[in-house]
Design an enzyme around this catalytic site. Sequence first.
Site, PDB file in Angstrom:
ATOM      1  N   HIS A 204     113.250  17.940  20.231  1.00 10.77           N
ATOM      2  CA  HIS A 204     112.941  19.086  18.960  1.00 10.77           C
ATOM      3  C   HIS A 204     113.350  18.206  17.615  1.00 10.77           C
ATOM      4  CE1 HIS A 204     113.294  22.658  16.417  1.00 10.77           C
ATOM      5  NE2 HIS A 204     112.645  23.216  17.420  1.00 10.77           N
TER       6      HIS A 204
ATOM      7  N   GLU B 258     114.779  19.106  15.080  1.00 11.44           N
ATOM      8  CA  GLU B 258     116.171  19.524  14.608  1.00 11.44           C
ATOM      9  C   GLU B 258     117.142  18.614  15.212  1.00 11.44           C
ATOM     10  OE1 GLU B 258     116.175  23.561  15.388  1.00 11.44           O
ATOM     11  OE2 GLU B 258     114.920  24.009  13.705  1.00 11.44           O
TER      12      GLU B 258
ATOM     13  N   GLU C 247     105.100  20.779  17.007  1.00  9.18           N
ATOM     14  CA  GLU C 247     105.737  21.620  15.892  1.00  9.18           C
ATOM     15  C   GLU C 247     105.994  20.683  14.484  1.00  9.18           C
ATOM     16  OE1 GLU C 247     108.650  24.464  17.819  1.00  9.18           O
ATOM     17  OE2 GLU C 247     109.658  22.669  17.754  1.00  9.18           O
TER      18      GLU C 247
ATOM     19  N   GLY D  20     110.638  27.695  10.792  1.00  9.25           N
ATOM     20  CA  GLY D  20     111.489  28.489  10.021  1.00  9.25           C
ATOM     21  C   GLY D  20     111.230  28.624   8.487  1.00  9.25           C
TER      22      GLY D  20
ATOM     23  N   SER E 102     106.849  29.032  12.985  1.00  7.07           N
ATOM     24  CA  SER E 102     106.573  30.140  12.400  1.00  7.07           C
ATOM     25  C   SER E 102     105.426  31.178  13.169  1.00  7.07           C
ATOM     26  CB  SER E 102     106.198  30.056  10.877  1.00  7.07           C
ATOM     27  OG  SER E 102     107.159  29.529  10.223  1.00  7.07           O
TER      28      SER E 102
END
Length: 224
Positions: free
Chosen positions: A80, A82, A150, A156, A186
């Site tokens: 991911h 993040e 992504e 976000g 989103s």
Amino acid sequence: MIVAGNWKMFDGPDPRALRAALGDLPHVVAPPYTRLRECVEAGLTTYAQNVHWENEGAFTGEISAPMLQSLGVTGAIVGHSERRLYFGETDLGVARRAHAALGAGLAVIACVGETWEQRESGDTETVLRVQVESVRDLCGTHDNLVIAYEPVWAIGTGKTATPDLAQDAHAFIKSLLDLPVLYGGSVKPDNAAELLAQPDVDGALVGGASLDIDSFVAICRAGS
Ligand code: 13P
């Protein structure tokens, strides 16, 4: 078509209430580690948000595929953005996580995506190529492996990729590695159907909207 909810570091909804609301709809949930058992016991298809490549060892803060499987967890997200951005995960590390998890029998969602700066400077395809090829070189195509596209700038932020932009990126990813590709960034009940209608969008990886039972169920329904 897979619709997966990544709860990130949020406690998330009540697993039993979510299970009841989903009925027969296909779904995946990826709660924080502390809620994995509860989600499995509620009968949800449950993935972890990460997994290490070793079965055990001195790797503080990590968790292994056999440990997850002992809880009834059936898959894991890896790579991911993040994890890449805040925790220094590298392309090679992400590929090793995916490879080990697949070898242990877990399903894997491997995430890729460019930042806004990379897109603006025309580097999207280069970034996606490097990320996808590192997974491909170690894992190849595998029945239990899917990619999630992504775009970092859409996560976000409420800035969803347009369906055309998502379609182009997914087609490019599939030209490198012929696997299903989920879109993440989103995804909401009001944009899910249009994104999922694109020919190369094979599902969604949902963050914020997966924390609300009604929203997540609506997106799962759009994908079914
Ligand atoms: P949002 O849906 O909150 O943008 O998050 C997307 C995501 O990162 C899913 O993994």
